[in-house]
Write a protein that holds these residues in place. Structure first.
Motif, PDB file in Angstrom:
ATOM      1  N   LEU A   1      -6.044  -1.032   1.150  1.00 13.62           N
ATOM      2  CA  LEU A   1      -4.910  -0.925   2.053  1.00 13.62           C
ATOM      3  C   LEU A   1      -4.588  -2.284   2.652  1.00 13.62           C
ATOM      4  CD1 LEU A   1      -5.868   2.333   4.009  1.00 13.62           C
ATOM      5  CD2 LEU A   1      -4.266   2.126   2.104  1.00 13.62           C
ATOM      6  N   GLY A   2      -3.349  -2.746   2.423  1.00 11.74           N
ATOM      7  CA  GLY A   2      -2.863  -3.920   3.118  1.00 11.74           C
ATOM      8  C   GLY A   2      -2.511  -3.565   4.550  1.00 11.74           C
ATOM      9  N   ALA A   3      -2.249  -4.580   5.359  1.00 14.85           N
ATOM     10  CA  ALA A   3      -1.882  -4.336   6.755  1.00 14.85           C
ATOM     11  C   ALA A   3      -0.669  -3.415   6.809  1.00 14.85           C
ATOM     12  CB  ALA A   3      -1.583  -5.654   7.453  1.00 14.85           C
ATOM     13  N   GLY A   4      -0.787  -2.343   7.573  1.00 17.14           N
ATOM     14  CA  GLY A   4       0.301  -1.389   7.727  1.00 17.14           C
ATOM     15  C   GLY A   4       0.231  -0.196   6.798  1.00 17.14           C
ATOM     16  N   GLN A   5      -0.576  -0.265   5.750  1.00 19.10           N
ATOM     17  CA  GLN A   5      -0.633   0.840   4.794  1.00 19.10           C
ATOM     18  C   GLN A   5      -1.603   1.922   5.256  1.00 19.10           C
ATOM     19  OE1 GLN A   5      -1.476  -1.184   0.954  1.00 19.10           O
ATOM     20  NE2 GLN A   5       0.604  -0.588   0.367  1.00 19.10           N
TER      21      GLN A   5
ATOM     22  N   PHE B   1       4.633  -5.948   2.174  1.00 18.19           N
ATOM     23  CA  PHE B   1       6.015  -5.885   2.645  1.00 18.19           C
ATOM     24  C   PHE B   1       6.347  -4.470   3.121  1.00 18.19           C
ATOM     25  CE2 PHE B   1       6.396  -9.589  -0.282  1.00 18.19           C
ATOM     26  CZ  PHE B   1       6.793 -10.517   0.673  1.00 18.19           C
ATOM     27  N   HIS B   2       6.908  -4.385   4.312  1.00 14.19           N
ATOM     28  CA  HIS B   2       7.184  -3.101   4.970  1.00 14.19           C
ATOM     29  C   HIS B   2       8.671  -2.978   5.277  1.00 14.19           C
ATOM     30  CE1 HIS B   2       7.054   0.269   7.694  1.00 14.19           C
ATOM     31  NE2 HIS B   2       7.350  -0.467   8.750  1.00 14.19           N
TER      32      HIS B   2
ATOM     33  N   THR C   1       5.288   0.563   2.599  1.00 16.20           N
ATOM     34  CA  THR C   1       4.677  -0.764   2.554  1.00 16.20           C
ATOM     35  C   THR C   1       4.096  -0.986   1.166  1.00 16.20           C
ATOM     36  OG1 THR C   1       4.070  -0.544   4.898  1.00 16.20           O
ATOM     37  CG2 THR C   1       3.034  -2.332   3.664  1.00 16.20           C
ATOM     38  N   VAL C   2       4.453  -2.110   0.543  1.00 12.88           N
ATOM     39  CA  VAL C   2       3.943  -2.422  -0.784  1.00 12.88           C
ATOM     40  C   VAL C   2       3.296  -3.804  -0.739  1.00 12.88           C
ATOM     41  CG1 VAL C   2       6.159  -3.398  -1.566  1.00 12.88           C
ATOM     42  CG2 VAL C   2       4.485  -2.603  -3.256  1.00 12.88           C
ATOM     43  N   VAL C   3       2.110  -3.913  -1.341  1.00 12.26           N
ATOM     44  CA  VAL C   3       1.431  -5.204  -1.422  1.00 12.26           C
ATOM     45  C   VAL C   3       1.874  -5.906  -2.697  1.00 12.26           C
ATOM     46  CG1 VAL C   3      -0.787  -6.375  -1.642  1.00 12.26           C
ATOM     47  CG2 VAL C   3      -0.563  -4.406  -0.109  1.00 12.26           C
ATOM     48  N   VAL C   4       2.426  -7.112  -2.534  1.00 13.07           N
ATOM     49  CA  VAL C   4       2.841  -7.928  -3.680  1.00 13.07           C
ATOM     50  C   VAL C   4       1.900  -9.117  -3.753  1.00 13.07           C
ATOM     51  CG1 VAL C   4       4.723  -9.154  -4.817  1.00 13.07           C
ATOM     52  CG2 VAL C   4       5.230  -7.202  -3.326  1.00 13.07           C
TER      53      VAL C   4
ATOM     54  N   ILE D   1       1.759  -8.886   7.751  1.00 12.46           N
ATOM     55  CA  ILE D   1       0.762  -9.774   8.345  1.00 12.46           C
ATOM     56  C   ILE D   1       1.406 -10.367   9.591  1.00 12.46           C
ATOM     57  CG2 ILE D   1      -0.538 -11.912   8.033  1.00 12.46           C
ATOM     58  CD1 ILE D   1      -0.778 -11.164   5.058  1.00 12.46           C
ATOM     59  N   ASP D   2       0.844 -10.073  10.749  1.00 12.19           N
ATOM     60  CA  ASP D   2       1.481 -10.437  12.009  1.00 12.19           C
ATOM     61  C   ASP D   2       1.868 -11.907  12.077  1.00 12.19           C
ATOM     62  OD1 ASP D   2       1.825  -8.135  13.491  1.00 12.19           O
ATOM     63  OD2 ASP D   2       0.717  -8.901  15.220  1.00 12.19           O
TER      64      ASP D   2
END
Length: 559
Positions: free
Chosen positions: A242-246, A403-404, A437-440, A464-465
């Motif tokens: 899980l990326g940030a936000g997922q 990306f969110h 949210t998708v991690v690229v 990512i903040d």
């Protein structure tokens, strides 16, 4: 409207919270104490449980010395865009000593979270989980457990951001120490209670500011049933990343015996560099069947593998949308004309307008259809109501971006490498998965599609903040002609703008027509100097990856 949703609304409750947002002291396992942004003197902030159809009412009083806001990550806010919490996109923020009430009708089920959308307050702790339960769950289980995955830094975020956007590479790669925590305690000390024979739904929510987490459980199989609030066809896996936000929900069948306890892994990592000793940072908690049982370690070479987004299918069986609007976004990082290191989409680094974009859309008449109205540095695209948008997201950086998109979920159609000599492509099934949210990955692209069926102003950004603050976000304005007919904004919305001296009408600069619309809000790149940034080799790069030096890593991993 589905019959069960109508029934849920009929039986709905009002969940009312009174939150004083303020600084509190938080001690990290006795290792260090620092200020966190908490609620009512408490951190971590208690999560919120709700049912489909409930209304969540959060009365906020801002006790900070700067504005604040609350964004309910993953909620569509259909018809209530002014509650989305994105400061200077959908609201002015709550001023110090000011108040605001967020009134959210919960018409989606799944795993979500609430966090600030002002500066770096999420990184400093203004975040918690939100679960909206379905009274008619498709999958059966006995109990559920919420596991929040968080990175936590020794230094306040305002100190870190000064390092990260410094024009001096030596300063930019200065070590920063991360800690992996779950529910406010070190992940190494976290115990997840299991009873033999039961089936658990574990809701995994990455509410951190920067790092990805890989979650797995030794001796147990995970079955993915939800991602980002979207129910999917059950898919077995050894691990979930899980990326940030997922977010993701997994079903786990407990073993039949309480003879042993087992380890779970919640490892923080990036994909910048493969160095087994330092990447990932390994955090290992306990699946506890009995407080007196020994822990049995099960070696499995597959525990690091995880299900890919494009292997998942949503339960609603919606086929791939046919796009009629095509937008390409190229993500870069580099040194800008103010000599700071920043991120951009299409060579534009986001700078907030002087009037919230939502108010510009509502008050500028026909000019609301023009992207210039919102200021060049907001990087705004105006969308027609119900058009289907295809985004091609090219990540030219050397690291991943999660990306969110606010206000929607999107279908993930395709991912692959953007290098011509290494064009490895993975395509979705006929029924593509949907996420918000998708991690690229670095050097890769993703193609996503969504329908512009939610009039409003919606941010699209890296979650990512620090990357948000360094400019990696842009804006979609959907159907401004519909927004101009809205008349139900709460009175305190504009009052908070006026209290801060922020105009509530006009274009991005508070003007009439397009005056100033072609000006920069500053900064912007030098076109002839702007290029992707290559970091230095060796320990400086490792420190950037880990945001800590070797001694820090050894200390953290042993806690």
């Amino acid at each position: 409207m589905h019959w069960y949703l109508a029934r849920s609304i009929a039986n709905a409750e009002i969940i009312e919270k009174y939150w004083n947002i303020e600084q509190v002291n938080f001690s990290m396992e006795g290792l260090f104490t620092r200020k966190a942004i908490g609620v009512n003197g408490q951190w971590p902030i208690p999560g919120i449980d709700a049912m489909l159809g409930d209304t969540l009412v959060v009365h906020v009083t801002n006790k900070l010395n700067e504005p604040t806001s609350l964004h309910s990550h993953g909620l569509f806010q259909n018809g209530t865009n002014y509650y989305d919490g994105a400061v200077m996109a959908t609201e002015c923020g709550i001023p110090p000593n000011g108040t605001f009430t967020y009134r959210l009708q919960l018409l989606q089920t799944g795993s979500y979270w609430i966090h600030s959308h002002f500066k770096l307050q999420t990184a400093d702790g203004l975040r918690t989980w939100l679960v909206v339960r379905d009274p008619h769950e498709v999958y059966k289980y006995d109990e559920e457990i919420v596991v929040t995955l968080e990175d936590w830094f020794r230094e306040p975020a305002e100190v870190l951001i000064k390092q990260l956007n410094s024009p001096d590479p030596h300063m930019r790669f200065k070590p920063i120490v991360p800690y992996g925590i779950i529910g406010g305690e070190c992940a190494n000390r976290k115990r997840i209670q299991f009873e033999p024979g039961k089936t658990y739904r574990i809701r995994l929510i990455n509410i951190g500011a920067s790092f990805e987490f890989h979650f797995s459980m030794e001796g147990h199989e995970l079955r993915v049933i939800e991602v980002d609030g979207v129910m999917v066809k059950e898919r077995p896996t050894h691990g979930v990343t899980l990326g940030a936000g997922q977010r993701a929900s997994v079903l786990v069948k407990a073993l039949d015996s309480a003879q042993y306890n087992y380890a779970f892994h919640a490892d923080m990592f990036t994909d910048l560099l493969q160095m087994p000793r330092y990447n990932p940072l390994n955090f290992t908690g306990t699946i506890e069947y009995s407080s007196s049982a020994p822990t049995k370690h099960v070696k499995n070479s597959k525990w690091k593998t995880n299900v890919h987004d494009l292997d998942l299918e949503p339960l609603d069986n919606e086929p791939a949308l046919e796009p009629n609007r095509f937008i390409t976004l190229d993500a870069y990082s580099g040194v800008f004309n103010d000599q700071t290191f920043r991120h951009s989409f299409n060579n534009v680094t986001y700078v907030a307008p002087q009037v919230p974009s939502l108010l510009s859309a509502m008050t500028t008449g026909d000019n609301a259809q023009l992207s210039e109205t919102y200021g060049r540095q907001t990087n705004t695209y105006v969308l027609r109501h119900m058009e289907v948008v295809q985004l091609i997201i090219n990540n030219h950086d050397y690291y991943s971006h999660p990306f969110h998109l606010h206000g929607h979920v999107f279908q993930i159609i395709e991912t692959g490498s953007i290098r011509n000599y290494e064009r490895i492509i993975k395509e979705s099934m006929d029924v593509p998965v949907k996420r918000d949210t998708v991690v690229v990955r670095g050097g890769h692209y993703a193609i996503v599609r969504f329908r512009a069926d939610n009039p409003g102003v919606w941010l699209f950004h890296c979650h990512i903040d620090f990357h948000i603050q360094l400019g990696l976000q842009m804006v979609f304005v959907e159907a401004p002609e519909i927004l101009q007919n809205w008349s139900n904004m709460p009175e305190m919305y504009k009052e908070n703008c006026i209290a801060q001296g922020i105009k509530t009408t006009g274009n991005a600069f508070g003007g009439i027509g397009l005056e100033g619309g072609d000006l920069d809000l500053d900064p912007s790149p030098y076109p002839d100097q702007f290029e992707s940034y290559d970091p230095p080799d060796g320990w400086k790069l490792i420190s950037y990856i880990l945001q800590g030096n070797g001694d820090d890593v050894e200390s953290i991993a042993s806690q």
